[in-house]
Design a protein around this motif. Structure first.
Motif, short mmCIF file in Angstrom:
data_model
loop_
_atom_site.label_atom_id
_atom_site.label_comp_id
_atom_site.label_asym_id
_atom_site.label_seq_id
_atom_site.Cartn_x
_atom_site.Cartn_y
_atom_site.Cartn_z
N GLN A 91 -15.55 7.45 23.64
CA GLN A 91 -15.59 8.79 23.05
C GLN A 91 -14.26 9.45 23.39
O GLN A 91 -13.49 8.93 24.20
N GLY A 92 -14.04 10.61 22.83
CA GLY A 92 -12.84 11.38 23.15
C GLY A 92 -12.30 12.06 21.92
O GLY A 92 -12.64 11.68 20.78
N CYS B 104 -18.49 13.82 7.28
CA CYS B 104 -19.56 13.63 8.26
C CYS B 104 -20.08 14.97 8.79
O CYS B 104 -19.40 15.99 8.75
N CYS C 49 -9.08 12.24 12.24
CA CYS C 49 -9.98 11.33 12.96
C CYS C 49 -9.99 9.93 12.35
O CYS C 49 -10.25 8.96 13.04
N GLN C 50 -9.69 9.82 11.03
CA GLN C 50 -9.69 8.52 10.37
C GLN C 50 -8.28 8.12 9.94
O GLN C 50 -8.12 7.22 9.12
N SER D 133 -14.50 14.90 22.48
CA SER D 133 -14.84 14.28 21.19
C SER D 133 -14.05 14.95 20.07
O SER D 133 -13.46 16.03 20.26
N GLY D 134 -14.08 14.33 18.90
CA GLY D 134 -13.47 14.94 17.72
C GLY D 134 -14.20 16.21 17.32
O GLY D 134 -13.58 17.18 16.87
N THR D 135 -15.52 16.21 17.49
CA THR D 135 -16.30 17.41 17.18
C THR D 135 -15.89 18.57 18.08
O THR D 135 -15.71 19.71 17.61
N TYR E 277 -13.64 8.02 19.11
CA TYR E 277 -14.97 7.40 19.10
C TYR E 277 -14.80 5.89 18.85
O TYR E 277 -13.77 5.42 18.35
N SER F 206 -10.10 11.89 16.84
CA SER F 206 -11.28 11.38 17.53
C SER F 206 -10.98 9.98 18.06
O SER F 206 -10.31 9.19 17.40
N LYS G 226 -13.29 4.41 15.58
CA LYS G 226 -12.03 4.96 15.05
C LYS G 226 -10.87 4.00 15.29
O LYS G 226 -11.06 2.91 15.81
N ALA H 16 -20.36 16.12 11.58
CA ALA H 16 -19.61 16.73 12.69
C ALA H 16 -18.88 17.99 12.24
O ALA H 16 -18.74 18.95 13.02
N LEU H 17 -18.42 18.02 10.99
CA LEU H 17 -17.68 19.18 10.48
C LEU H 17 -18.57 20.41 10.46
O LEU H 17 -18.19 21.48 10.93
N ASP I 137 -7.76 17.08 9.75
CA ASP I 137 -8.70 16.22 10.45
C ASP I 137 -8.19 14.79 10.33
O ASP I 137 -8.33 14.14 9.30
N VAL J 192 -9.69 16.78 5.66
CA VAL J 192 -9.96 15.44 6.21
C VAL J 192 -9.11 14.42 5.46
O VAL J 192 -9.14 14.38 4.23
C1 PLP Z 1 -15.48 10.80 13.69
C2 PLP Z 1 -15.07 11.99 12.95
C3 PLP Z 1 -15.26 13.29 13.46
C4 PLP Z 1 -15.97 13.57 14.75
O1 PLP Z 1 -15.46 12.89 15.85
P1 PLP Z 1 -16.42 12.54 17.10
O2 PLP Z 1 -15.45 12.05 18.14
O3 PLP Z 1 -17.37 11.49 16.66
O4 PLP Z 1 -17.10 13.80 17.53
C5 PLP Z 1 -14.82 14.36 12.70
N1 PLP Z 1 -14.22 14.18 11.51
C6 PLP Z 1 -14.05 12.95 10.97
C7 PLP Z 1 -13.39 12.81 9.64
C8 PLP Z 1 -14.48 11.82 11.67
O5 PLP Z 1 -14.32 10.61 11.10
#
Ligand code: PLP
Length: 350
Positions: free
Chosen positions: A181-182, A80, A148-149, A53-55, A172, A170, A175, A82-83, A146, A124
């Motif tokens: 997931q991943g 989020c 992820c987005q 996961s991203g986390t 998810y 991420s 995304k 998760a950080l 980060d 981020v």
């Molecule tokens: C989704 C997201 C995460 C966490 O990723 P997961 O795969 O859901 O654990 C972390 N940081 C940002 C900015 C995200 O959008």
């Protein structure tokens, strides 16, 4: 109802997954290695390690860069949970920092003022908007980008995620590309990638230390890899939809800065209303036309609120939680959907 978000899985994606299922090897294996090689190529070298996961990716990147317990890690408040989770799980100390109201990204001035003791900053790239990595690196801080987005985005032709000490991704379901997931860590530093990889290989080690199993499966990697092959088409389609919304935006409503800039990956198109009443009226207006819109981050989710800090110290994040509204922006939207959403938006009287 047009959903706010929906993953897009094509026939080729399903075929890629099917071939893994047929291969007899479905856990971490050759498809994970191929996905890592793809990220190394995209970033012009370095190393990559795919995880669950991203986390998990952020947890491992923080661990690799801040080996000492008690490392101070700064992060944006408008983000989020998760950080926070990754920082606490790594035994580090979080410093929540306010954001900029234009980009929604962590504010380098607020960082210098309120988190000068941070050795690591999580930058981020919020909803695809690039954070100011250079300003965040001032004083020799290690930046974790980060992405992820923002996967697939670039600034001045340089992919996001290549300038920091490490970057995380991420996959998810919500995304830009997804394996359900991943996640993944990329770094130009061989030592950082080796540290992450060492943790991930939890089993059969001659020297025992406790490790979670944070591996990605080849099923997920094949799905992600198949979508990565069309990342430029995904970016272009998202930019086209965002451009349509931007043109339809009535006077009196704003948007996150930088929409339409070259290389931008638009994860979300976020409207900025002048006040919360107008934002809530816009949501009702869109909903009654069959369009699902969301406040991307609710007030109670702001990271300083989770930590019980004084909200007055985070005016920008508080404001964005009140006035931001995210429109549907995904690959399942038809041209008719985009026209309907644009027309409904332009009909709104702020
Ligand atoms: C989704 C997201 C995460 C966490 O990723 P997961 O795969 O859901 O654990 C972390 N940081 C940002 C900015 C995200 O959008």
């Amino acid at each position: 109802m047009i959903p706010h978000n929906r993953p897009c899985v094509t026939a080729e994606d399903r075929a890629a997954v099917d071939s893994v299922l047929a291969s007899g090897w479905i856990a971490q294996g050759p498809a994970v290695a191929a996905l890592e090689a793809l990220f190394v190529a995209r970033h012009g070298g370095g190393g990559a390690c795919a995880v669950s996961s991203g986390t998990a990716a952020l947890f491992l990147a923080i661990r690799a860069l801040g080996e000492k317990q008690g490392t101070v890690v700064a992060m944006p408040s408008y983000s989020c949970s998760a950080l926070l989770n990754a920082v606490f799980m790594a035994g580090a100390t979080p410093r929540v920092v306010d954001v900029r109201t234009d980009s929604f990204c962590i504010d380098p001035d607020a960082l210098a003022e309120n988190a000068a003791d941070a050795q690591i900053v999580v930058a981020v790239h919020t909803f695809g908007a690039p954070a100011d990595v250079t300003a965040l690196q001032a004083g020799g801080r290690a930046v974790i980008e980060d992405c992820c987005q923002a996967l697939g985005g670039s600034v001045d032709g340089i992919p996001l995620g290549t300038r920091g000490a490490a970057s995380i991704f991420s996959f998810y379901a919500s995304k830009i590309v997804t394996g359900g997931q991943g996640g993944l860590v990329w770094s130009s530093s061989a030592a950082t990638v080796a540290n992450v990889r060492d943790y991930r290989e939890f089993d059969g080690r001659d020297h025992y230390v406790p490790r979670f199993n944070l591996q990605m499966t080849d099923i997920q990697a094949a799905l992600v890899g198949s979508q990565m092959a069309r990342i430029e088409a995904i970016r272009a389609r998202r930019a086209q939809i965002a451009g349509a919304y931007l043109s339809a935006l009535p006077t009196g409503l704003g948007s996150q800065s930088g929409i339409g800039s070259p290389g931008r990956m638009t994860h979300r198109f976020v409207v900025v209303a002048p006040d919360s009443r107008t934002r809530d009226r816009l949501r009702t207006h869109m909903q009654s036309a069959g369009i699902a819109c969301i406040a991307p981050i609710e007030r109670f989710e702001l990271l300083h609120r989770y930590l019980g800090l004084n909200p007055e110290a985070f005016p920008a994040a508080e404001q964005l939680a009140d006035v931001a509204l995210s429109l549907p922006l995904h690959l399942q939207l038809t041209d008719d959907d985009v026209t309907h959403i644009s027309n409904t938006l332009s009909d709104f009287l702020p």
